[in-house]
Design a protein around this motif. Structure first.
Motif, PDB file in Angstrom:
ATOM      1  N   LEU A 108       3.995  18.705  44.404  1.00 29.07           N
ATOM      2  CA  LEU A 108       4.451  19.870  44.082  1.00 29.07           C
ATOM      3  C   LEU A 108       3.246  21.064  44.597  1.00 29.07           C
ATOM      4  CD1 LEU A 108       6.254  21.881  42.600  1.00 29.07           C
ATOM      5  CD2 LEU A 108       5.378  21.291  40.432  1.00 29.07           C
ATOM      6  N   GLY A 109       2.204  20.630  44.268  1.00 29.24           N
ATOM      7  CA  GLY A 109       0.916  21.620  44.682  1.00 29.24           C
ATOM      8  C   GLY A 109       1.117  21.823  46.256  1.00 29.24           C
ATOM      9  N   THR A 110       1.375  20.869  46.905  1.00 35.96           N
ATOM     10  CA  THR A 110       1.189  20.950  48.321  1.00 35.96           C
ATOM     11  C   THR A 110       2.574  21.774  48.563  1.00 35.96           C
ATOM     12  OG1 THR A 110       0.383  18.627  48.714  1.00 35.96           O
ATOM     13  CG2 THR A 110       1.345  19.390  50.682  1.00 35.96           C
ATOM     14  N   LEU A 111       3.514  21.595  48.316  1.00 36.15           N
ATOM     15  CA  LEU A 111       4.740  22.276  48.527  1.00 36.15           C
ATOM     16  C   LEU A 111       4.433  23.811  48.241  1.00 36.15           C
ATOM     17  CD1 LEU A 111       7.664  22.543  49.400  1.00 36.15           C
ATOM     18  CD2 LEU A 111       8.233  22.229  46.983  1.00 36.15           C
ATOM     19  N   LEU A 112       3.972  24.127  47.080  1.00 38.87           N
ATOM     20  CA  LEU A 112       3.682  25.225  46.350  1.00 38.87           C
ATOM     21  C   LEU A 112       2.686  26.140  47.305  1.00 38.87           C
ATOM     22  CD1 LEU A 112       4.445  27.433  44.443  1.00 38.87           C
ATOM     23  CD2 LEU A 112       2.871  26.376  42.926  1.00 38.87           C
ATOM     24  N   GLY A 113       1.761  25.344  47.822  1.00 47.88           N
ATOM     25  CA  GLY A 113       0.541  25.955  48.469  1.00 47.88           C
ATOM     26  C   GLY A 113       1.125  26.268  50.067  1.00 47.88           C
TER      27      GLY A 113
ATOM     28  N   THR B 284       4.177  27.082  50.791  1.00 51.91           N
ATOM     29  CA  THR B 284       5.151  28.152  50.733  1.00 51.91           C
ATOM     30  C   THR B 284       4.474  29.437  50.252  1.00 51.91           C
ATOM     31  OG1 THR B 284       6.105  27.663  48.543  1.00 51.91           O
ATOM     32  CG2 THR B 284       7.302  26.616  50.567  1.00 51.91           C
ATOM     33  N   HIS B 285       3.742  29.505  49.181  1.00 54.69           N
ATOM     34  CA  HIS B 285       3.276  30.539  48.858  1.00 54.69           C
ATOM     35  C   HIS B 285       1.569  30.644  48.766  1.00 54.69           C
ATOM     36  CE1 HIS B 285       6.979  31.314  47.178  1.00 54.69           C
ATOM     37  NE2 HIS B 285       7.229  30.269  46.335  1.00 54.69           N
ATOM     38  N   GLY B 286       1.033  29.973  49.391  1.00 50.35           N
ATOM     39  CA  GLY B 286      -0.332  30.120  49.627  1.00 50.35           C
ATOM     40  C   GLY B 286      -1.134  29.349  48.588  1.00 50.35           C
TER      41      GLY B 286
END
Length: 144
Positions: A86-91, A93-95
């Motif tokens: 989840l952190g990898t995806l969020l990072g 897509t949103h930095g």
């Protein structure tokens, strides 16, 4: 070093330090500030983790320590295998800062009364029999 402090202080204080350190990581103006915030967050997480294991063991009825420890271990495992992707995806897509804001938000929510109550009741249902271990979850409550 932390064994001289009450578990409530280690658990609740460590969670606050962890949350603040992750917010500081999100706001870090440079690499070295980010690394310092990550080290503080890691030390807080280490203290909370050891206190969680000790609390689970101490709060368990005789013969149920393994069940209590397995629930704590399962919770930490689920947090890792869901949090990293989840952190990898969020990072991605949103930095990278968004990942640290999410971690700080989850830490802040974990410190609020309602999520602690829900998590504690879930733990209690999973581990406790009629042997009288109810109420252990008040460890971090404001009046407990």
């Amino acid at each position: 070093m932390l064994d001289k402090l009450p578990r409530r202080v280690v658990l609740c204080g460590g969670l606050v330090v962890f949350t603040v350190a992750n917010a500081a990581a999100a706001l870090a103006p440079n690499y070295w500030t980010l690394m310092a915030a990550r080290i503080v967050a890691a030390l807080a997480a280490a203290g909370v983790t050891s206190a969680a294991f000790a609390t689970a063991t101490a709060g368990a009825p005789e013969g149920r320590q393994g069940s209590y420890l397995s629930v704590v271990t399962a919770g930490m495992t689920v947090a890792l295998f869901t949090g990293v992707p989840l952190g990898t995806l969020l990072g991605g897509t949103h930095g990278w800062r968004a990942t640290f804001w999410l971690i700080a938000a989850v830490g802040a929510m974990a410190r609020s009364p309602r999520p602690r109550w829900v998590a504690a009741r879930t733990f209690e249902r999973a581990c406790c029999s009629s042997s009288g271990c109810s109420g252990w979850w008040e460890l971090c409550s404001e009046d407990g």
